[in-house]
Structure formats: structure tokens, C-alpha cells
Write a protein that holds these residues in place. Structure first.
Motif, PDB file in Angstrom:
ATOM      1  N   ASN A 207       0.784  -1.400   0.045  1.00  0.00           N
ATOM      2  CA  ASN A 207       0.019  -0.150  -0.182  1.00  0.00           C
ATOM      3  C   ASN A 207       0.984   1.306  -0.005  1.00  0.00           C
ATOM      4  OD1 ASN A 207      -2.639  -1.311  -0.121  1.00  0.00           O
ATOM      5  ND2 ASN A 207      -2.692  -1.463   2.040  1.00  0.00           N
ATOM      6  N   THR A 208       2.028   1.207   0.790  1.00  0.00           N
ATOM      7  CA  THR A 208       2.935   2.381   0.650  1.00  0.00           C
ATOM      8  C   THR A 208       3.418   2.793  -0.674  1.00  0.00           C
ATOM      9  OG1 THR A 208       3.479   1.768   2.914  1.00  0.00           O
ATOM     10  CG2 THR A 208       4.900   3.276   1.809  1.00  0.00           C
ATOM     11  N   LEU A 209       3.898   1.793  -1.390  1.00  0.00           N
ATOM     12  CA  LEU A 209       4.379   1.712  -2.752  1.00  0.00           C
ATOM     13  C   LEU A 209       2.998   2.305  -3.604  1.00  0.00           C
ATOM     14  CD1 LEU A 209       6.322  -1.410  -3.692  1.00  0.00           C
ATOM     15  CD2 LEU A 209       7.078   0.951  -3.280  1.00  0.00           C
ATOM     16  N   ASN A 210       1.762   2.010  -3.341  1.00  0.00           N
ATOM     17  CA  ASN A 210       0.744   2.444  -4.020  1.00  0.00           C
ATOM     18  C   ASN A 210       0.711   4.058  -3.787  1.00  0.00           C
ATOM     19  OD1 ASN A 210       0.306   0.237  -5.726  1.00  0.00           O
ATOM     20  ND2 ASN A 210      -1.152  -0.629  -3.966  1.00  0.00           N
ATOM     21  N   LEU A 211       0.849   4.311  -2.543  1.00  0.00           N
ATOM     22  CA  LEU A 211       0.781   5.777  -2.107  1.00  0.00           C
ATOM     23  C   LEU A 211       1.759   6.597  -2.744  1.00  0.00           C
ATOM     24  CD1 LEU A 211      -0.219   5.564   1.488  1.00  0.00           C
ATOM     25  CD2 LEU A 211      -1.662   6.225  -0.032  1.00  0.00           C
ATOM     26  N   TYR A 212       2.947   6.059  -2.868  1.00  0.00           N
ATOM     27  CA  TYR A 212       4.071   6.860  -3.531  1.00  0.00           C
ATOM     28  C   TYR A 212       3.824   6.881  -4.907  1.00  0.00           C
ATOM     29  CZ  TYR A 212       6.887   6.574   0.632  1.00  0.00           C
ATOM     30  OH  TYR A 212       7.371   7.164   2.041  1.00  0.00           O
ATOM     31  N   THR A 213       3.225   5.901  -5.715  1.00  0.00           N
ATOM     32  CA  THR A 213       3.056   5.849  -7.112  1.00  0.00           C
ATOM     33  C   THR A 213       1.942   7.075  -7.326  1.00  0.00           C
ATOM     34  OG1 THR A 213       3.719   3.775  -6.961  1.00  0.00           O
ATOM     35  CG2 THR A 213       2.390   4.486  -9.134  1.00  0.00           C
ATOM     36  N   SER A 214       0.697   6.931  -6.458  1.00  0.00           N
ATOM     37  CA  SER A 214      -0.353   7.795  -6.654  1.00  0.00           C
ATOM     38  C   SER A 214       0.067   9.233  -6.242  1.00  0.00           C
ATOM     39  CB  SER A 214      -1.453   7.495  -5.619  1.00  0.00           C
ATOM     40  OG  SER A 214      -2.012   6.209  -6.103  1.00  0.00           O
ATOM     41  N   PHE A 215       0.988   9.453  -5.484  1.00  0.00           N
ATOM     42  CA  PHE A 215       1.549  10.777  -5.063  1.00  0.00           C
ATOM     43  C   PHE A 215       2.243  11.428  -6.318  1.00  0.00           C
ATOM     44  CE2 PHE A 215       2.477  14.343  -2.657  1.00  0.00           C
ATOM     45  CZ  PHE A 215       4.054  14.677  -2.819  1.00  0.00           C
ATOM     46  N   SER A 216       3.189  10.732  -6.797  1.00  0.00           N
ATOM     47  CA  SER A 216       3.919  11.260  -7.914  1.00  0.00           C
ATOM     48  C   SER A 216       3.308  11.285  -9.095  1.00  0.00           C
ATOM     49  CB  SER A 216       5.330  10.032  -8.066  1.00  0.00           C
ATOM     50  OG  SER A 216       4.484   8.800  -8.699  1.00  0.00           O
ATOM     51  N   THR A 217       2.252  10.553  -9.478  1.00  0.00           N
ATOM     52  CA  THR A 217       1.281  10.954 -10.589  1.00  0.00           C
ATOM     53  C   THR A 217       0.631  12.239 -10.380  1.00  0.00           C
ATOM     54  OG1 THR A 217       1.091   8.302 -10.799  1.00  0.00           O
ATOM     55  CG2 THR A 217      -0.512  10.058 -11.851  1.00  0.00           C
ATOM     56  N   SER A 218      -0.013  12.302  -9.059  1.00  0.00           N
ATOM     57  CA  SER A 218      -0.736  13.489  -8.771  1.00  0.00           C
ATOM     58  C   SER A 218       0.047  14.767  -8.868  1.00  0.00           C
ATOM     59  CB  SER A 218      -1.068  13.600  -7.249  1.00  0.00           C
ATOM     60  OG  SER A 218      -2.123  12.320  -7.176  1.00  0.00           O
ATOM     61  N   SER A 219       1.303  14.505  -8.243  1.00  0.00           N
ATOM     62  CA  SER A 219       2.254  15.767  -8.399  1.00  0.00           C
ATOM     63  C   SER A 219       2.651  15.873 -10.005  1.00  0.00           C
ATOM     64  CB  SER A 219       3.453  15.804  -7.719  1.00  0.00           C
ATOM     65  OG  SER A 219       4.353  14.659  -8.079  1.00  0.00           O
ATOM     66  N   GLU A 220       2.725  15.162 -10.837  1.00  0.00           N
ATOM     67  CA  GLU A 220       3.018  15.263 -12.197  1.00  0.00           C
ATOM     68  C   GLU A 220       2.021  16.098 -12.803  1.00  0.00           C
ATOM     69  OE1 GLU A 220       3.666  11.669 -14.083  1.00  0.00           O
ATOM     70  OE2 GLU A 220       5.566  11.234 -12.787  1.00  0.00           O
ATOM     71  N   LYS A 221       0.758  15.669 -12.358  1.00  0.00           N
ATOM     72  CA  LYS A 221      -0.610  16.509 -12.935  1.00  0.00           C
ATOM     73  C   LYS A 221      -0.414  18.024 -12.512  1.00  0.00           C
ATOM     74  CE  LYS A 221      -3.474  12.569 -13.844  1.00  0.00           C
ATOM     75  NZ  LYS A 221      -4.750  11.695 -13.360  1.00  0.00           N
ATOM     76  N   CYS A 222      -0.082  18.196 -11.118  1.00  0.00           N
ATOM     77  CA  CYS A 222      -0.209  19.454 -10.781  1.00  0.00           C
ATOM     78  C   CYS A 222       1.058  20.388 -11.548  1.00  0.00           C
ATOM     79  CB  CYS A 222       0.312  19.582  -9.162  1.00  0.00           C
ATOM     80  SG  CYS A 222      -1.367  18.747  -8.438  1.00  0.00           S
ATOM     81  N   GLY A 223       1.955  19.762 -11.868  1.00  0.00           N
ATOM     82  CA  GLY A 223       3.299  20.619 -12.386  1.00  0.00           C
ATOM     83  C   GLY A 223       2.926  20.646 -13.825  1.00  0.00           C
ATOM     84  N   GLU A 224       1.871  20.131 -14.754  1.00  0.00           N
ATOM     85  CA  GLU A 224       1.724  20.343 -15.788  1.00  0.00           C
ATOM     86  C   GLU A 224       1.251  21.697 -15.880  1.00  0.00           C
ATOM     87  OE1 GLU A 224      -1.304  18.015 -17.196  1.00  0.00           O
ATOM     88  OE2 GLU A 224      -0.435  16.026 -16.942  1.00  0.00           O
ATOM     89  N   GLU A 225       1.782  22.422 -17.014  1.00  0.00           N
ATOM     90  CA  GLU A 225       1.415  23.868 -17.238  1.00  0.00           C
ATOM     91  C   GLU A 225       0.250  24.252 -17.904  1.00  0.00           C
ATOM     92  OE1 GLU A 225       3.634  28.044 -19.037  1.00  0.00           O
ATOM     93  OE2 GLU A 225       4.755  26.257 -18.159  1.00  0.00           O
ATOM     94  N   THR A 226      -0.699  25.009 -17.138  1.00  0.00           N
ATOM     95  CA  THR A 226      -1.918  25.446 -17.787  1.00  0.00           C
ATOM     96  C   THR A 226      -1.875  26.339 -18.885  1.00  0.00           C
ATOM     97  OG1 THR A 226      -2.795  25.447 -15.306  1.00  0.00           O
ATOM     98  CG2 THR A 226      -4.350  26.515 -16.973  1.00  0.00           C
ATOM     99  N   GLU A 227      -2.724  25.893 -19.739  1.00  0.00           N
ATOM    100  CA  GLU A 227      -2.698  26.804 -21.004  1.00  0.00           C
ATOM    101  C   GLU A 227      -3.096  28.451 -20.848  1.00  0.00           C
ATOM    102  OE1 GLU A 227      -4.971  27.059 -25.659  1.00  0.00           O
ATOM    103  OE2 GLU A 227      -5.567  25.752 -24.143  1.00  0.00           O
ATOM    104  N   LYS A 228      -2.159  29.275 -21.276  1.00  0.00           N
ATOM    105  CA  LYS A 228      -2.184  30.660 -21.111  1.00  0.00           C
ATOM    106  C   LYS A 228      -2.487  31.598 -22.229  1.00  0.00           C
ATOM    107  CE  LYS A 228       0.090  30.400 -16.736  1.00  0.00           C
ATOM    108  NZ  LYS A 228       1.268  30.941 -15.804  1.00  0.00           N
ATOM    109  N   ILE A 229      -2.959  32.550 -22.414  1.00  0.00           N
ATOM    110  CA  ILE A 229      -3.135  33.437 -23.094  1.00  0.00           C
ATOM    111  C   ILE A 229      -2.401  35.003 -22.869  1.00  0.00           C
ATOM    112  CG2 ILE A 229      -5.137  32.451 -24.337  1.00  0.00           C
ATOM    113  CD1 ILE A 229      -6.532  35.257 -23.053  1.00  0.00           C
ATOM    114  N   ASN A 230      -1.928  35.511 -24.040  1.00  0.00           N
ATOM    115  CA  ASN A 230      -1.311  36.773 -24.033  1.00  0.00           C
ATOM    116  C   ASN A 230      -2.473  37.762 -23.886  1.00  0.00           C
ATOM    117  OD1 ASN A 230       1.741  36.066 -24.152  1.00  0.00           O
ATOM    118  ND2 ASN A 230       0.845  35.243 -26.022  1.00  0.00           N
ATOM    119  N   VAL A 231      -2.185  38.651 -22.891  1.00  0.00           N
ATOM    120  CA  VAL A 231      -3.038  39.889 -22.596  1.00  0.00           C
ATOM    121  C   VAL A 231      -2.329  41.163 -22.614  1.00  0.00           C
ATOM    122  CG1 VAL A 231      -4.770  41.087 -21.275  1.00  0.00           C
ATOM    123  CG2 VAL A 231      -5.021  38.434 -21.882  1.00  0.00           C
ATOM    124  N   THR A 232      -2.623  42.224 -22.937  1.00  0.00           N
ATOM    125  CA  THR A 232      -1.888  43.440 -22.834  1.00  0.00           C
ATOM    126  C   THR A 232      -2.919  44.501 -22.368  1.00  0.00           C
ATOM    127  OG1 THR A 232      -0.451  43.051 -24.824  1.00  0.00           O
ATOM    128  CG2 THR A 232      -0.672  45.245 -24.077  1.00  0.00           C
TER     129      THR A 232
END
Length: 151
Positions: free
Chosen positions: A13-38
């Protein structure tokens, strides 16, 4: 034997938690699409920012220390986040203003044909590159010195 099985289950279960955690942090680290505004302020200075898709322009301005008032905090009860879309092509790509927004825009200082409330303009890929002028004043009576008379 039972405690060994428990340890194995715990370790598994600990391994699964670590696996889930790393997957979640990868999703959090993904850059959100942004637009340019002036933003173009009252002195003509241009301020370029990147705005995450889905965020309203008022919030984006506040996050980037741009002086766009927003006295009612996006509740459509004032016109202090009034911006002017500087290019009709971009204005036409925005959702139509609601009746409530039009009512508040009627109270805005220096109203134009391409005026919108910043709290109602949502960043989307179609408006990447939009330029918004910030009027030189707002009609916020509380800030502008209005003192209500007691009843």
C-alpha cells in the motif's frame, strides 16, 4: 506468518501511495494553457501578462498588480473593472454581455462601443493577444469621496 502478510500489505500500500503521489504531482506540475493579454493604462503604458485559460481578466489583473479596481469583487454590482477592448475583432470573439453586465456598463466612466467589465471577460484561446485599455477613472462613489446621507 500473519504479521509478515500484514507487513507485505502495508509495504504494498505504501508503494501505491507513493506511485499515486508522484502521478498527482506530475499533474499538478503540468503547465496550464495561457493566453497573452496586454493592458494599456491611462498613461499609455503597456503591461503584458500571461493569463490562464478560464480566469477572468479582473482576477488576472489583480494577480499581476495591475490597477483595475473591481470594488464589488466580481458580483456584477459595480462598473469599476470597466475595460475597453481596443480591437473590434477581439471584442466580437467575446461572449455577448448579459443584461446585468450591460446595466452596470451604463454606469461606467468613458463608456465605448467595445466596453466590457473585466470580471465578465474570461480568458480563452480565441482572444490570445487581446489589448485592453483601462479608463482613467471609475465611478466608485465610495472611493471618489461620496458620503451617504443618514436616513
Amino acid at each position: 506468518r500473519q504479521s509478515r502478510t500484514f507487513q507485505q500489505a502495508l509495504f504494498s500500500n505504501t508503494l501505491n501511495l507513493y506511485t499515486s503521489f508522484s502521478t498527482s504531482s506530475e499533474k499538478c506540475g503540468e503547465e496550464t494553457e495561457k493566453i497573452n493579454v496586454t493592458f494599456v493604462d491611462k498613461d499609455g503604458e503597456e503591461i503584458h501578462i500571461k493569463v490562464p485559460v478560464g480566469m477572468n481578466i479582473l482576477e488576472a489583473a489583480h494577480e499581476n498588480d495591475i490597477e483595475l479596481e473591481g470594488a464589488c469583487e466580481c458580483s456584477l454590482a459595480c462598473s469599476t473593472c470597466h475595460v475597453i477592448v481596443m480591437d473590434t475583432e477581439y471584442y466580437n470573439k467575446l461572449e455577448e454581455p448579459t443584461d446585468e453586465e450591460n446595466d452596470m456598463l451604463d454606469l461606467a466612466f468613458a463608456l465605448t462601443e467595445t466596453s466590457r467589465l473585466g470580471c465578465q471577460v474570461i480568458a480563452k484561446p480565441e482572444i490570445d493577444g487581446i489589448r485592453l485599455a483601462i479608463p482613467s477613472a471609475t465611478r466608485n462613489f465610495a472611493v471618489d469621496g461620496f458620503v451617504p446621507k443618514p436616513h
